[in-house]
Scaffold this active site. Structure first.
Site, PDB file in Angstrom:
ATOM      1  N   PRO A  24       0.794  -1.222   0.000  1.00 23.24           N
ATOM      2  CG  PRO A  24      -0.104  -1.085   2.137  1.00 23.24           C
ATOM      3  CD  PRO A  24       0.545  -2.054   1.185  1.00 23.24           C
ATOM      4  CG  ASN A  25      -0.339   4.349   1.167  1.00 21.99           C
ATOM      5  OD1 ASN A  25      -1.258   4.926   0.600  1.00 21.99           O
ATOM      6  ND2 ASN A  25      -0.492   3.778   2.357  1.00 21.99           N
ATOM      7  NE  ARG A  85       4.298   6.512   0.670  1.00 21.97           N
ATOM      8  CZ  ARG A  85       4.222   5.554   1.563  1.00 21.97           C
ATOM      9  NH1 ARG A  85       3.453   5.680   2.613  1.00 21.97           N
ATOM     10  NH2 ARG A  85       4.904   4.445   1.399  1.00 21.97           N
ATOM     11  CE1 TYR A 109       8.626   5.389   3.019  1.00 23.04           C
ATOM     12  CE2 TYR A 109       6.964   7.123   3.067  1.00 23.04           C
ATOM     13  CZ  TYR A 109       7.509   5.980   3.605  1.00 23.04           C
ATOM     14  OH  TYR A 109       6.962   5.421   4.734  1.00 23.04           O
ATOM     15  CG  ASN A 136       8.359  -1.826   0.417  1.00 23.32           C
ATOM     16  OD1 ASN A 136       7.772  -1.962   1.490  1.00 23.32           O
ATOM     17  ND2 ASN A 136       8.942  -0.695   0.061  1.00 23.32           N
ATOM     18  CB  ALA A 143       1.464   0.243   6.441  1.00 27.95           C
ATOM     19  CD  GLU A 190      10.720  -7.246   5.603  1.00 29.38           C
ATOM     20  OE1 GLU A 190      10.775  -8.420   6.063  1.00 29.38           O
ATOM     21  OE2 GLU A 190      10.408  -6.266   6.298  1.00 29.38           O
ATOM     22  CG  HIS A 235      11.111  -1.938   4.447  1.00 32.41           C
ATOM     23  ND1 HIS A 235       9.745  -1.924   4.351  1.00 32.41           N
ATOM     24  CD2 HIS A 235      11.443  -3.114   5.033  1.00 32.41           C
ATOM     25  CE1 HIS A 235       9.264  -3.046   4.872  1.00 32.41           C
ATOM     26  NE2 HIS A 235      10.278  -3.787   5.288  1.00 32.41           N
ATOM     27  NE  ARG A 268       9.761   6.288   8.597  1.00 30.81           N
ATOM     28  CZ  ARG A 268       8.798   6.070   7.698  1.00 30.81           C
ATOM     29  NH1 ARG A 268       8.926   5.091   6.820  1.00 30.81           N
ATOM     30  NH2 ARG A 268       7.726   6.834   7.680  1.00 30.81           N
TER      31      ARG A 268
END
Ligand code: DQA
Length: 139
Positions: free
Chosen positions: A9-10, A17, A22, A71, A74, A95, A97, A104
């Site tokens: 998502p996103n 964003r 990012y 990825n 969330a 995985e 990111h 964070r």
């Protein structure tokens, strides 16, 4: 070699964003560069904002791919369903990111997926994906 890149998502908003977190480049643009750079590799790129669709894509990739770069956005921090899907596939899953999760919020420090992956690459922006590909081609 056939690599599936699956984004959650996103991540379709990458470039728009929170550019300070990012970056300001779109994923589609980056994908074009990756395909050119690794011309002999077949890349399948899939993105969804919907958990069940991601699970179905991981299952499908598990039948088809030599490796998956995932990825989950969330959902990394929340989804047992995606973790189960990753555990069920037999090809390696890396995985990735864009951001360094450990710099964070605390709730981003947990990955339900991580125990079932070959490894994690994070914090290098879009280059995290290239580093994952490098690992796979170097095998
Ligand atoms: C992310 C990190 C996640 O915590 C976040 O929810 C994302 C993107 C990353 O690539 O840095 O959507 O997976």
């Amino acid at each position: 070699m056939n690599i599936w890149i699956i984004n959650g998502p996103n991540l379709n908003l990458t470039g728009k964003r929170q550019p300070s977190v990012y970056g300001n480049r779109s994923f589609d643009d980056y994908m074009e560069e990756l395909r050119k750079r690794y011309a002999p590799i077949t890349f399948h790129y899939y993105q969804s904002n919907i958990e069940g669709e991601l699970i179905s894509a991981i299952q499908l990739a598990g039948e088809d791919a030599d490796a998956i770069i995932l990825n989950a956005g969330a959902y990394t921090h929340t989804s047992l369903g995606i973790a189960d899907a990753v555990q069920a596939v037999s090809c390696p899953v890396i995985e990735v990111h864009l951001s360094n999760l450990f710099s964070r919020e605390d709730y981003r420090h947990r990955s339900y997926i991580a125990p079932f992956t070959k490894g994690i690459i994070m914090g290098f922006g879009l280059d995290s994906y290239r580093l994952a590909v490098e690992n796979l081609v170097g095998r």
